[in-house]
Design an enzyme around this catalytic site. Structure first.
Site, PDB file in Angstrom:
ATOM      1  CE  LYS A 185      24.672  -9.238 -12.161  1.00 29.71           C
ATOM      2  NZ  LYS A 185      25.955  -9.342 -11.417  1.00 29.71           N
ATOM      3  CB  THR A 186      25.891 -10.639 -19.493  1.00 29.31           C
ATOM      4  OG1 THR A 186      25.701  -9.425 -18.778  1.00 29.31           O
ATOM      5  CG2 THR A 186      25.586 -10.421 -20.955  1.00 29.31           C
ATOM      6  CG  ASP A 241      23.614  -5.686 -16.963  1.00 27.69           C
ATOM      7  OD1 ASP A 241      23.292  -6.114 -15.845  1.00 27.69           O
ATOM      8  OD2 ASP A 241      24.789  -5.629 -17.359  1.00 27.69           O
ATOM      9  CB  THR A 273      25.207  -4.948  -8.697  1.00 32.01           C
ATOM     10  OG1 THR A 273      24.779  -3.620  -8.991  1.00 32.01           O
ATOM     11  CG2 THR A 273      26.054  -5.472  -9.843  1.00 32.01           C
ATOM     12  NE  ARG A 282      32.829  -8.395 -16.199  1.00 32.26           N
ATOM     13  CZ  ARG A 282      31.758  -7.726 -15.762  1.00 32.26           C
ATOM     14  NH1 ARG A 282      31.903  -6.728 -14.923  1.00 32.26           N
ATOM     15  NH2 ARG A 282      30.559  -8.063 -16.170  1.00 32.26           N
TER      16      ARG A 282
END
Ligand code: ADE
Length: 352
Positions: free
Chosen positions: A85-86, A130, A179, A238
């Site tokens: 997302k980032t 975020d 999330t 990740r």
């Protein structure tokens, strides 16, 4: 319309007749450079692997916004952690040719925090926040008119001498990530022009990501070894990149071959107690508790959280999504249930 005190006293306005002085917001801003400079993130949409429908939707929106010379509409990105997302927010800023200001919602405690961020935006900048399900109420209420009308509503001064001041903001793009989309208030959710869910990555895309990262880190590794890492990465880039680095360490210390192969990956990840589907200790504890103590379920989330010493939000948004995705867990109205496939995997794949 909610009017929220800015937290600025009258004295904050002395330095300028036209605009309130805004305190430096930098302590709140995550450094955009440090996010970019891990060097591994894709910078442009065409380097971003996977998430094809997300890329298509956002690619069209970006092109259209550039064509009109406007800011991109506000974007809500949701999905499990680690799916990019980032990275996508940074990619969008790069595609739009604007700055990306990055902040984390829980840090925006005081009204002046969000005011500082908004007042320091340049035209068409992208503001990325975020964990927006953890946005403090006052920040959320200041965001509503900012998102909708490019307006910042401030209450200046205190008590009977307080006044409302509305300031015009430059056009900007707000990208919110969460999330837990279900935990957002509907007024906030409704103000996003684009709402996109990030999906778990398939093995092929993850393998490509591992190969790309290995190239960037100058790691020699066979294709099938990349696939083995991909398979154990819980659909999450990740995790894939983290496992690759652990395998690199293992190869440097224990490996005898120049190029990392599949058996070295298996050995390295056994050391880290990651099984062939990427389940780790916390997944196994979670599933084992339901099977061993509650005969496979159903078990309520709060009971699980208390027994495992985790908070229920972490269980729900970090541990469970992948177990649901691989079909090892079911959510029922009466609680969590381990499926027959989940039981089978546990029985066959206990790591000794
Ligand atoms: N590294 C992490 N996520 C990635 C992605 N989606 N595409 C390319 N490289 C990545």
């Amino acid at each position: 319309m909610a009017i929220v005190s800015s937290g600025f006293g009258q004295s904050d306005f002395k330095s300028s007749k036209r605009k309130p002085r805004v305190l430096d917001s930098s302590p709140l801003l995550d450094d955009e450079k440090s996010h970019r400079e891990d060097g591994l993130r894709p910078k442009r949409l065409d380097e971003y692997i996977g998430q094809s429908s997300l890329k298509e939707v956002l690619g069209i929106a970006v092109k259209a916004a550039i064509g009109r010379g406007e800011a991109l509409d506000h974007v809500l990105l949701y999905g499990p952690p680690g799916l990019g997302k980032t990275t996508m927010a940074l990619v969008l800023a790069e595609e739009l040719g604007v700055r990306c200001r990055i902040a984390s919602a829980p840090a925006l405690e005081r009204p002046r925090d969000i005011v500082g961020l908004l007042m320091n935006l340049n035209p068409r900048d992208l503001l990325f926040i975020d964990e927006i399900h953890r946005l403090p109420r006052v920040a959320e209420e200041l965001l509503y008119p900012a998102m909708e009308d490019k307006r910042l509503d401030l209450t200046v001064g205190k008590g009977i001498s307080s006044r409302l001041r509305s300031l015009e903001l430059p056009p900007f793009t707000f990208v919110g990530a969460t999330t837990k989309a279900g935990a957002l208030s509907s007024p906030l959710r409704d103000r996003f022009g684009l709402t996109q869910r990030l999906e778990f990555y398939n093995f092929k895309d993850l393998q490509e990501i591992v190969q790309r990262t290995a190239g960037l880190l100058d790691i020699s590794i066979f294709e099938e070894a990349c696939f083995e890492i991909a398979r154990r990465s819980r659909g999450t880039p990740r995790i894939a990149n983290r496992l690759l680095k652990r395998v690199r360490d293992f190869a440097a210390v224990r490996g005898s071959v120049h190029e990392i192969d599949k058996s070295l990956v298996v050995e390295a990840l056994k050391l880290h107690r990651v099984d062939n589907l990427g389940l780790d200790e916390s997944d196994r504890r979670f599933l084992e508790f339901i099977v061993d103590v509650h005969s496979g379920g159903p078990v309520g989330l709060d009971t699980l959280a208390a027994a495992l010493g985790e908070d229920s939000v972490t269980l729900e948004s970090v541990v469970e999504p992948y177990l649901l995705q691989v079909g090892f867990l079911k959510r029922t109205p009466r609680g969590r249930v381990v499926t027959p496939t989940g039981r089978l995997h546990m029985g066959l794949k206990k790591i000794s």
